[in-house]
Design a protein around this motif. Structure first.
Motif, PDB file in Angstrom:
ATOM      1  N   GLU A  69       0.770  -1.164  -0.066  1.00  0.00           N
ATOM      2  CA  GLU A  69      -0.001  -0.061   0.198  1.00  0.00           C
ATOM      3  C   GLU A  69       0.870   1.382   0.081  1.00  0.00           C
ATOM      4  OE1 GLU A  69      -4.006   1.722   2.373  1.00  0.00           O
ATOM      5  OE2 GLU A  69      -2.877  -0.112   3.062  1.00  0.00           O
ATOM      6  N   GLY A  70       1.823   1.409   0.685  1.00  0.00           N
ATOM      7  CA  GLY A  70       2.563   2.539   1.029  1.00  0.00           C
ATOM      8  C   GLY A  70       3.426   2.741  -0.418  1.00  0.00           C
ATOM      9  N   VAL A  71       4.034   1.630  -1.099  1.00  0.00           N
ATOM     10  CA  VAL A  71       4.658   1.949  -2.465  1.00  0.00           C
ATOM     11  C   VAL A  71       3.786   2.305  -3.358  1.00  0.00           C
ATOM     12  CG1 VAL A  71       5.981   0.847  -4.246  1.00  0.00           C
ATOM     13  CG2 VAL A  71       6.507   0.087  -1.751  1.00  0.00           C
TER      14      VAL A  71
ATOM     15  N   GLU B 286      12.967  -5.455  -7.576  1.00  0.00           N
ATOM     16  CA  GLU B 286      12.270  -6.035  -6.526  1.00  0.00           C
ATOM     17  C   GLU B 286      12.307  -5.323  -5.238  1.00  0.00           C
ATOM     18  OE1 GLU B 286      10.425  -8.797  -6.707  1.00  0.00           O
ATOM     19  OE2 GLU B 286      10.867  -9.389  -8.489  1.00  0.00           O
ATOM     20  N   ARG B 287      13.555  -4.753  -4.968  1.00  0.00           N
ATOM     21  CA  ARG B 287      13.617  -3.963  -3.604  1.00  0.00           C
ATOM     22  C   ARG B 287      12.790  -2.722  -3.544  1.00  0.00           C
ATOM     23  NH1 ARG B 287      17.660  -5.423  -0.117  1.00  0.00           N
ATOM     24  NH2 ARG B 287      17.779  -3.088   0.611  1.00  0.00           N
ATOM     25  N   GLN B 288      12.562  -1.972  -4.673  1.00  0.00           N
ATOM     26  CA  GLN B 288      11.918  -0.872  -4.764  1.00  0.00           C
ATOM     27  C   GLN B 288      10.318  -1.206  -4.713  1.00  0.00           C
ATOM     28  OE1 GLN B 288      13.014   0.728  -8.473  1.00  0.00           O
ATOM     29  NE2 GLN B 288      14.367   2.161  -7.479  1.00  0.00           N
ATOM     30  N   ALA B 289      10.080  -2.257  -5.079  1.00  0.00           N
ATOM     31  CA  ALA B 289       8.662  -3.011  -4.824  1.00  0.00           C
ATOM     32  C   ALA B 289       8.457  -3.209  -3.638  1.00  0.00           C
ATOM     33  CB  ALA B 289       8.240  -3.937  -6.177  1.00  0.00           C
ATOM     34  N   ALA B 290       9.256  -3.565  -2.827  1.00  0.00           N
ATOM     35  CA  ALA B 290       9.019  -4.168  -1.604  1.00  0.00           C
ATOM     36  C   ALA B 290       9.155  -2.808  -0.580  1.00  0.00           C
ATOM     37  CB  ALA B 290       9.987  -5.150  -1.181  1.00  0.00           C
TER      38      ALA B 290
ATOM     39  N   ALA C 141       1.895   8.530   1.664  1.00  0.00           N
ATOM     40  CA  ALA C 141       2.278   9.384   0.733  1.00  0.00           C
ATOM     41  C   ALA C 141       3.390  10.102   0.923  1.00  0.00           C
ATOM     42  CB  ALA C 141       1.290  10.699   0.219  1.00  0.00           C
ATOM     43  N   THR C 142       3.874  10.230   2.324  1.00  0.00           N
ATOM     44  CA  THR C 142       5.072  10.905   2.467  1.00  0.00           C
ATOM     45  C   THR C 142       6.328   9.965   2.946  1.00  0.00           C
ATOM     46  OG1 THR C 142       4.263  11.216   4.686  1.00  0.00           O
ATOM     47  CG2 THR C 142       3.962  13.271   3.255  1.00  0.00           C
ATOM     48  N   GLY C 143       5.844   8.636   2.639  1.00  0.00           N
ATOM     49  CA  GLY C 143       7.074   7.612   3.010  1.00  0.00           C
ATOM     50  C   GLY C 143       7.168   7.429   4.094  1.00  0.00           C
TER      51      GLY C 143
END
Length: 853
Positions: free
Chosen positions: A30-32, A56-60, A563-565
């Motif tokens: 959800e956050g990504v 894969e790391r970005q998607a996670a 949204a702000t990580g």
């Protein structure tokens, strides 16, 4: 220590996905998913392309997402570029000037630039005919963000530099100095110490004006033009913390990876990484910031005005390309005047401030408040500006030559006191210790403060005192901090005031501080603080009997956190929403949110949300009469180590544990837990805490001797504001009266409890009251007319129900709310169940009747 941004995968992995086909956007965490949609400006086609390009790391969520459009959706950008290239040259020139005026920094100078060179804007008609852009009162409006980006990036580098120089030429005065500096920097051919200094000064001005997004752009450009390799990491660190404040978490993490600043690394790790590693980095940063010189002792240094070091003028130098340099040297201005002791980011911990958010008696280690106005602890002496040569523009633009404008502008030197910075970083280190649940680390932070000659700031000192069992000292320190919740204050100070008020059980004052903190954060552009402030409002609203407002605030805060990580903050909010779901009887949603929170929390060492999620599951069992399961969960919570549970949650859950233990007859441990809870309640003097302690005493007292304690609890509840717990006390009191055959008194108490539970939309608790009334032989009908009223729905269920009634599909609703279609399906099934309907047609009719009524 593991860095915030781990190194990329090895050479065997391509930047995009290796192997499999396109990754659906809905399959992302959800956050990504929320951040991808934000980065692509809400364009669904660009989102699909960006999702397929993630590693894969970005998607996670382990690595930052790409921040540049060409890295996110190159095919989408290429399609827009083709549209722009098809336009006439003169049309593209007008669009380039408009785009440079708007992206990536909005300067609102288009009309002045057009007038300065008498540019013909009639070619814009071709763009309007193509549906690419249109004329507005302020200049040019683009069809969408991607068209604007394409209009800028389609031009040649030389033409882009020329229009930036033109725009710089028409920007005048101190107020426009930061934007003038941006255009001058964007028009530079190569590194320039003078331009780097001007950009750094502009960043300081933007920071002081509450525009961290502009400050980030200026500081990042200053780093690119800086000629001093020692200064570049400091500028990048400032840019990283500005990006973080502006809510651009992925850019902040990318920039932070190019520095070795412990303060930045620790702050970002605290919000996105492992809390234990964040503690180590923040403590190391605080030691560096404190330096060999201890700061003067003060009662609460974190609440005092920042100390400012008076700057000294630097010698004038010459820049071969740009002429005489201003009175500030490139090195001093590029760093914002920050001394080497702070590594250029000594104040980052205080500025970023805030955190995931705690709500418990011992979780307030947010510690010292940040500097005044939520900005760097700095003040400036304005130095006279310098004049610069006018920009070179394309030959077809230059018609009258124009007048030469002031291209310099005042430069501001900012200074940060090292001791003040150490206060902020120590507070954040204690905050990290709280999130892990390893409260012994709080003592390390206090010891470090004393070794640096700093008094532990309010909330930090109160937390340490509470951990050591010095409850009276903790009360005094927290009361002093909670008292600073007046209107118009610094958002960090207000958040800390709210934390202290929650710890003291003063939910009304906590809600006031939270609302004011969110308003102040929005007014000052500090986006990252808003979700944290709204989180505290959610807790305060819930405990004071406003469950719909609480859920709405928590859901809004969750979206902003994603949204702000702030994934650690989102984890805590998921745990809070699990507790809300438990209290309102939504068992499936409670388990789903609790599982998500615990999974993330265990991976990131976050004991606080892990403990809160466990408490939510325990309360769900308690409300449904599963007393053995409740006691087992809460005993496990008490035995959990750092990162798996939390002493504060165990403390707050004491009344529920005592209730479960009393029902099972195993009261030995419960008596000891109640004794400690009673000590805290008496120390802080909170009516609600004292009422819950009296309720525990009643549960642990057999027979008729328990009744005076129940009566005392209700009298104390009358002076408090925890309406839900008052209803539970009435239910327990009524049950005790029924068993003692005091039927009239029991019926009154049980009816009162039933009415309260129905107003809170807590059907399982209401059913418990009905069961007691049935055992009493009294009518147990609903006290509310119309069992199918929409007020039976939660805030999120009602929102989804209205979207569905308007004809939106589950996927469309999921996209609009940044949720998964599976979650939407679950909510709709819950809506149908609660309203007693079977189809969307019934839902449309019911909502129409509700609106008419």
């Amino acid at each position: 220590m593991t860095p915030v941004n781990p190194p990329p995968l090895g050479g065997t992995s391509s930047p995009a996905l290796a192997g499999a086909g396109p990754r659906p956007v809905a399959a992302l965490p959800e956050g990504v998913r929320v951040r991808v949609l934000r980065l692509v400006h809400g364009d669904p086609r660009a989102a699909v392309e960006a999702a397929g390009r993630l590693t894969e790391r970005q998607a996670a969520g382990l690595d930052p997402l790409p921040a540049e459009p060409v890295d996110l959706a190159p095919e989408r950008l290429a399609a827009h570029r083709r549209e722009v290239r098809a336009l006439p040259d003169d049309t593209r020139l007008v669009l380039l000037l408009a785009a440079a005026d708007q992206y990536p920094v909005a300067t609102h100078a288009f009309l002045r630039a057009v007038a300065a060179v008498r540019l013909d804007t009639r070619p814009l008609e071709a763009a309007e005919a193509a549906g690419v852009a249109y004329a507005t009162a302020g200049g040019v409006g683009f069809r969408d963000a991607w068209t604007r980006i394409a209009a800028y990036e389609t031009a040649s580098p030389a033409d882009r530099r020329d229009v930036h120089r033109l725009l710089a030429r028409v920007l005048h005065g101190p107020a426009e100095a930061p934007r003038r500096a941006w255009h001058r920097g964007a028009g530079a051919l190569g590194p320039s110490g003078r331009l780097a200094a001007e950009l750094a000064a502009g960043a300081a001005r933007a920071r002081s004006a509450g525009d961290p997004a502009l400050a980030c752009a200026l500081a990042e450009r200053a780093a690119a033009l800086c000629t001093d390799p020692r200064e570049r990491p400091r500028l990048l660190a400032r840019a990283a913390h500005d990006a973080w404040l502006a809510g651009e978490s992925d850019r902040a993490r990318t920039l932070a990876a190019r520095t070795d600043a412990d303060a930045v690394t620790g702050v970002l790790a605290l919000r996105t990484g492992h809390a234990g590693e964040a503690f180590d980095a923040l403590l190391a940063g605080a030691s560096r910031a404190a330096g060999p010189r201890p700061a003067p002792a003060a009662p609460h240094p974190a609440l005092a005005a920042p100390t400012v070091n008076e700057p000294q003028p630097a010698p004038r130098t010459e820049d071969a390309a740009s002429g005489p340099e201003g009175p500030e040297s490139a090195e001093s201005l590029a760093s914002g005047g920050v001394g080497a002791a702070g590594s250029g980011v000594a104040d980052v911990g205080g500025v970023v401030g805030g955190g995931v958010g705690g709500t418990t008696a011992f979780d307030g280690a947010r510690g010292a408040a940040g500097p005044r106005d939520g900005r760097a602890g700095s003040a400036g002496r304005v130095e006279p500006g310098v004049r610069a040569s006018g920009p070179r523009v394309p030959a077809r633009i230059v018609e009258d030559g124009g007048r030469r404008a002031d291209g310099g502008g005042p430069a501001v030197r900012a200074a940060v006191a090292p001791g003040e910075s150490a206060v902020h970083l120590l507070a954040r280190a204690a905050e990290a210790a709280v999130y892990t649940g390893d409260l012994r680390r709080c003592r390390e932070a206090v010891l470090a403060a004393r070794e640096s000659g700093i008094d532990p700031p309010g909330v930090l000192g109160g937390l340490a005192a509470a951990v050591d069992g010095r409850y009276e000292d903790a009360r005094d320190l927290l009361e002093a901090t909670a008292g600073r919740c007046g209107p118009g204050g610094d958002p960090t100070l207000l958040v800390h005031a709210g934390i202290a008020a929650l710890m003291l059980g003063d939910h009304t004052r906590a809600a006031t501080a939270a609302v004011r903190a969110a308003a102040a954060a929005r007014a000052r552009g500090v986006t990252v603080h808003v979700s944290q402030a709204m989180e505290f409002r959610a807790y305060a609203d819930f405990w004071t009997g406003r469950p719909h407002a609480a859920e709405a605030a928590a859901l809004d805060a969750l979206r902003q956190a994603y949204a702000t990580g702030q994934d650690n903050g989102a984890c805590h909010l998921q745990a809070a929403l699990a507790m809300f779901a438990a209290l309102t009887g939504d068992a499936e949603l409670c388990r789903e949110r609790a599982a998500a929170a615990r999974s993330y929390a265990l991976a990131h060492g976050l004991g606080l949300p892990a403990g809160l999620a466990q408490w939510a599951l325990a309360f769900l069992d308690l409300a449904n009469g599963r007393y053995d399961a409740t006691a087992a969960r809460l005993r496990a919570l008490a035995a959990s180590g750092p990162g798996h549970g939390h002493r504060a949650v165990r403390h707050l859950a004491t009344p529920h544990y005592v209730e479960a233990a009393a029902r099972t007859g195993d009261t030995r441990v419960a008596r000891a837990a109640h004794a400690d809870y009673d000590r805290w309640a008496r120390a802080v003097g909170s009516p609600d805490d004292l009422a819950l302690s009296a309720r525990c005493r009643a549960l642990l007292t057999p027979g008729a001797d328990a009744l005076p304690h129940y009566a005392t609890a209700l009298d104390l509840h009358a002076d408090g504001d925890r309406a839900f717990e008052r209803a539970r006390t009435e239910l327990l009191f009524g049950s005790a009266l029924r068993r003692l055959r005091r039927r009239t008194e029991a019926r009154d108490r049980l009816h009162s409890a039933l009415q309260a539970f129905e107003s809170f939309h807590a059907p399982h608790c209401a059913e418990g009251a009905r069961a007691e009334l049935r055992a009493l032989g009294a009518p147990a009908a609903s006290t509310r007319a119309g069992a199918r009223e929409t007020t039976h729905l939660t805030a999120q269920q009602l929102l989804i129900a209205r979207m569905a009634a308007d004809g939106a599909t589950n996927r469309e609703i999921a996209a609009r709310l940044a949720l998964s279609p599976r979650t939407i399906d679950h909510h709709l099934r819950g809506v149908f169940t609660r309203l007693g309907i079977r189809s969307r047609i019934d839902l449309v009719r019911l909502l129409a009747d509700s609106d008419d009524g």
